[in-house]
Design an enzyme around this catalytic site. Structure first.
Site, PDB file in Angstrom:
ATOM      1  CG  ASP A 123      34.215  41.008  42.319  1.00  0.00           C
ATOM      2  OD1 ASP A 123      35.135  39.913  41.711  1.00  0.00           O
ATOM      3  OD2 ASP A 123      34.916  41.767  43.675  1.00  0.00           O
ATOM      4  CB  THR A 125      38.260  39.273  45.240  1.00  0.00           C
ATOM      5  OG1 THR A 125      38.363  37.759  43.869  1.00  0.00           O
ATOM      6  CG2 THR A 125      39.716  39.595  45.696  1.00  0.00           C
ATOM      7  CG  ASP A 321      36.327  44.810  44.747  1.00  0.00           C
ATOM      8  OD1 ASP A 321      35.403  44.284  43.546  1.00  0.00           O
ATOM      9  OD2 ASP A 321      37.715  44.500  45.364  1.00  0.00           O
TER      10      ASP A 321
HETATM   11  P1  ADP Z   1      38.555  38.987  41.514  1.00  0.00           P
HETATM   12  O1  ADP Z   1      37.366  38.793  39.885  1.00  0.00           O
HETATM   13  O2  ADP Z   1      38.361  37.498  41.738  1.00  0.00           O
HETATM   14  O3  ADP Z   1      38.470  39.990  41.576  1.00  0.00           O
HETATM   15  P2  ADP Z   1      40.356  39.608  38.976  1.00  0.00           P
HETATM   16  O4  ADP Z   1      39.562  39.337  37.510  1.00  0.00           O
HETATM   17  O5  ADP Z   1      41.557  40.958  39.259  1.00  0.00           O
HETATM   18  O6  ADP Z   1      39.373  38.395  40.094  1.00  0.00           O
HETATM   19  O7  ADP Z   1      41.552  38.066  38.894  1.00  0.00           O
HETATM   20  C1  ADP Z   1      41.436  36.904  38.330  1.00  0.00           C
HETATM   21  C2  ADP Z   1      42.407  36.575  38.517  1.00  0.00           C
HETATM   22  O8  ADP Z   1      43.824  36.882  37.849  1.00  0.00           O
HETATM   23  C3  ADP Z   1      43.092  36.388  39.922  1.00  0.00           C
HETATM   24  O9  ADP Z   1      42.348  35.568  40.755  1.00  0.00           O
HETATM   25  C4  ADP Z   1      45.041  36.164  40.020  1.00  0.00           C
HETATM   26  O10 ADP Z   1      44.900  35.145  39.664  1.00  0.00           O
HETATM   27  C5  ADP Z   1      44.833  37.161  38.339  1.00  0.00           C
HETATM   28  N1  ADP Z   1      45.932  38.148  38.824  1.00  0.00           N
HETATM   29  C6  ADP Z   1      45.099  39.220  38.147  1.00  0.00           C
HETATM   30  N2  ADP Z   1      45.452  40.384  38.392  1.00  0.00           N
HETATM   31  C7  ADP Z   1      46.378  39.644  39.025  1.00  0.00           C
HETATM   32  C8  ADP Z   1      47.502  40.235  39.479  1.00  0.00           C
HETATM   33  N3  ADP Z   1      47.789  42.097  40.054  1.00  0.00           N
HETATM   34  N4  ADP Z   1      48.798  40.167  40.153  1.00  0.00           N
HETATM   35  C9  ADP Z   1      48.474  38.199  40.438  1.00  0.00           C
HETATM   36  N5  ADP Z   1      47.479  37.891  39.834  1.00  0.00           N
HETATM   37  C10 ADP Z   1      46.272  38.871  38.830  1.00  0.00           C
HETATM   38 MG    MG Z   2      37.411  42.517  43.163  1.00  0.00          MG
END
Ligand code: ADP
Ligand code: MG
Length: 436
Positions: A123, A125, A321
């Site tokens: 992953d 972030t 994570d």
């Molecule tokens: P990653 O795989 O990078 O951990 P996520 O699947 O959690 O990312 O989220 C994908 C995208 O959705 C983020 O890059 C963001 O743009 C949007 N997003 C997710 N959760 C939130 C939140 N709580 N507030 C704002 N944007 C969000």
């Molecule tokens: Mg993540």
């Protein structure tokens, strides 16, 4: 469809499924034992009967004495203790030594499968990056509307997403200035929706904006440059109108690059899997030396991606994570969570890296391999020992050399084989993760 509670329910089901199993190799050993034990009992009886009825005895022993000795020796030597100890002792020492180095192994299955792992999915972030982004810029589109940072911070108050942390930190005014919504909805992998006085507010990515009828494609054209610099952008809207966006940046973990090159050296195919935009994903993956990545994946798509690779015949280790990674972690052959990750991720994973160090991914896979080597060594030992001991006990050498394994020796040999297996497992205690 992407509400948190449905994801949670799915994840719980997946975790339950994963935790029902024993180590597959232990199941194999159990199956072998289930055949082995009755087979040996039959052999012992047959050998004993044939010495009784088809021989005149040998040396000092008459045929009945010989038959009894053969029966006892064979049964004693074939007691499958070493076979039974081979797997659990190695696993116990392996998981114990792992814990010593901050590798918390919950799923025995996974430790074994790490042996066969050929694909590592990471992953972005919170895994490749520290997961604590900080806001670098806030852009206000509609000056008449509320401050986008304030709206975002209000929406994010209940969220555990790293983005929420960044926004709350950037907007650290007193909470009286936050809006209290009637209802906030979490759209997994997209963002959040809030309702107040019949108005709808949203914070999230392009997909969420489009779902709400907010057009951001022009804005994205203007943002191409910062997006390709690895910046994450979230949009804020009120009543179907874009009122601004928030730019934030996250740092890579110190060991990310090294961990990835080590994983490649182990012969693993390394893939990045993220919910973030394709431009950001592409930049970060280049920065860390990953050539294959999947971007804009929602939580269920992450899980589906893992499943697809498995169906193509890969054994997949997945490390993540977030809540959004949990389903994928549960489905992966080896699910690994960063210790600082969300509770659901820790719950869904087979292995937790307590030190939040990406290099520990490599260590974990190596520990799995070392443990499996031990188990195989142990089983080999136990097997060879039975292969040699049983015919001797059955009297294979009597007619040619006059030598029969006495029951006392058989008992000694059996004890010795168990001790040697335990001892062999204990040597795993000296395992060390080799660091940079
Ligand atoms: P990653 O795989 O990078 O951990 P996520 O699947 O959690 O990312 O989220 C994908 C995208 O959705 C983020 O890059 C963001 O743009 C949007 N997003 C997710 N959760 C939130 C939140 N709580 N507030 C704002 N944007 C969000
Ligand atoms: Mg993540």
């Amino acid at each position: 469809k992407y509400h948190d509670d449905t994801i949670l329910a799915n994840v719980i089901a997946l975790v339950d499924e994963a935790q029902m199993g024993k180590a597959p190799i232990q199941r194999l050993v159990d199956r072998i034992s289930a055949i082995f034990v009755p087979a040996v009992v039959i052999c012992a009886i047959l050998a004993s009967l044939s010495w009784m009825f088809f021989s005149e005895g040998y040396g000092d022993y008459n045929s009945t004495e010989l038959a009894i000795m053969v029966l006892v020796s064979t049964l004693v030597i074939a007691c499958p203790c070493a076979l039974g100890l081979a797997t659990p002792t190695a696993l116990m020492v392996g998981t114990g030594v792992g814990a010593q180095y901050g590798l918390l192994i919950k799923g025995i299955d996974a430790l074994q499968k790490s042996y066969k792992t050929n694909t590592l999915i990471l992953d972005k972030t919170g895994t490749l990056t520290i997961g604590k982004p900080s806001v670098t810029n806030v852009k206000i589109v509609n000056a008449e509307a509320d401050n986008p940072l304030m709206i975002a911070a209000s929406l994010e108050t209940g969220s555990t997403h790293p983005i929420a942390g960044a926004i709350s930190k950037a907007y650290s005014k007193d909470s009286e200035q936050l809006i209290i919504f009637d209802k906030v909805e979490n759209i997994g992998g997209m963002g959040l929706l809030g309702y107040l006085d019949g108005k709808e507010y949203a914070v999230g990515n392009q997909a969420l904006m489009e779902r709400k009828g907010v057009i951001v494609s022009d804005t994205i054209q203007d943002l191409k440059e910062i997006l390709t610099n690895g910046t994450t952008v979230v949009f804020v809207s009120k009543d179907q109108k874009l009122i601004g966006w928030i730019e934030m940046e996250d740092r890579l973990r110190e060991t990310t690059n090294l961990a990835i090159s080590k994983a490649k050296n182990l012969g693993l195919e390394v893939i990045m899997l993220t919910g973030d935009r394709i431009e950001t994903a592409s930049t970060i993956s280049k920065e860390v030396g990953i050539t294959r990545f999947e971007a804009e994946s929602k939580p269920d798509e992450k899980a589906a991606f893992v499943k697809k690779l498995q169906q193509e015949g890969s054994t997949v280790a997945m490390i993540g994570d977030g809540v959004n990674d949990a389903a994928a972690l549960a489905i992966a052959d080896v699910g690994i969570a960063m210790g600082a990750g969300s509770d659901i991720a820790l719950e869904a994973a087979d292995i937790v890296l307590l030190r939040d160090d990406l290099l520990d991914v490599v260590s974990t896979l190596e520990l799995g391999r070392a443990t499996m080597r031990k188990i195989r060594g142990n089983l080999g030992w136990a097997f060879v020992y039975n292969l040699v001991g049983i015919p001797l006990a059955m009297g294979a050498l009597i007619t040619s050399t006059g030598w029969l394994l006495p029951p006392a020796f058989a008992a000694g040999a059996m004890a010795l084989s168990s001790v040697s297996v335990v001892f062999n497992s204990l040597t795993l205690k000296s395992w060390k993760p080799h660091r940079a």
